[in-house]
Design an enzyme around this catalytic site. Structure first.
Site, PDB file in Angstrom:
ATOM      1  N   ASP A  10       0.813  -1.216   0.000  1.00  0.00           N
ATOM      2  CA  ASP A  10       0.000   0.000   0.000  1.00  0.00           C
ATOM      3  C   ASP A  10       0.849   1.269   0.000  1.00  0.00           C
ATOM      4  O   ASP A  10       0.315   2.375  -0.058  1.00  0.00           O
ATOM      5  CB  ASP A  10      -0.934   0.021   1.213  1.00  0.00           C
ATOM      6  CG  ASP A  10      -1.985  -1.066   1.135  1.00  0.00           C
ATOM      7  OD1 ASP A  10      -2.370  -1.455   0.015  1.00  0.00           O
ATOM      8  OD2 ASP A  10      -2.419  -1.544   2.206  1.00  0.00           O
ATOM      9  N   CYS A  11       2.164   1.121   0.068  1.00  0.00           N
ATOM     10  CA  CYS A  11       3.082   2.259   0.158  1.00  0.00           C
ATOM     11  C   CYS A  11       3.763   2.486  -1.187  1.00  0.00           C
ATOM     12  O   CYS A  11       4.431   1.592  -1.711  1.00  0.00           O
ATOM     13  CB  CYS A  11       4.121   1.972   1.247  1.00  0.00           C
ATOM     14  SG  CYS A  11       5.476   3.154   1.303  1.00  0.00           S
TER      15      CYS A  11
END
Length: 141
Positions: A10-11
Site C-alpha cells: 500500500d506504500c
C-alpha cells in the site's frame, strides 16, 4: 544476488523500491511485514546492520505513534521495540537486505546503492525518472 525487501504494497515508496530491484533483473524475497512481522531479534539485527538509532526506523505518519506517546524522548530502545512488536505498522518501510548491506530505502532511490546496475531506464509511479536510458542515475535522483 539474494535480496530481501520488507514491503508494504500500500506504500508508493515501497512499490517503487520493489520495482527498482526488479529493474536490475533480481526477483527479491518479498516479505509483507504487516502480515509477517519480523521477530524482535531480527528487527534488532536489521537496525544494528543499518547502523541507525531505533527511533530512525519508527514510522509516525498513519500510525498510532502520537497516541502511544512515542514522541517521548525518554523512551528506551526496548520500549520502542515493544511498540513496534505490538504495532508492526510502526516499522518504517521498505527495509532492503542485500549482500551490499541493509537500508531503510527512503527515498526509494537509496536501494540503488545496494544493487547491481539497472537493466534500463526506470521511472517512479509518478513519472519521475530515476535511471536514464543509459542506466545512469538521473540528476534529480
Amino acid at each position: 544476488m539474494d535480496v530481501i525487501i520488507y514491503h508494504n504494497p500500500d506504500c508508493g515508496t515501497s512499490r517503487n523500491t520493489l520495482a527498482m530491484i526488479r529493474n536490475t533483473g533480481i526477483e527479491p524475497h518479498v516479505i509483507e511485514y504487516l502480515q509477517t512481522p519480523p521477530t524482535r531479534l531480527l528487527l534488532r539485527q536489521l537496525i544494528e546492520r543499518m547502523g541507525v538509532p531505533v527511533r530512525d526506523v519508527i514510522r509516525e505518519k498513519g500510525t498510532p505513534y502520537k497516541e502511544l506517546g512515542l514522541d517521548n524522548p525518554s523512551l528506551t530502545d526496548d520500549q520502542l521495540f515493544d511498540a513496534m512488536m505490538a504495532h508492526p505498522i510502526l516499522i518504517n518501510r521498505p527495509i532492503v537486505v542485500s549482500p551490499n548491506g541493509v537500508r531503510l530505502c527512503r527515498p526509494s532511490e537509496a536501494v540503488l546503492d545496494l544493487l547491481p546496475p539497472p537493466l534500463g531506464e526506470f521511472h517512479k509511479e509518478d513519472g519521475e525518472i530515476v535511471v536514464d536510458a543509459h542506466g545512469r542515475r538521473a540528476a534529480t535522483a
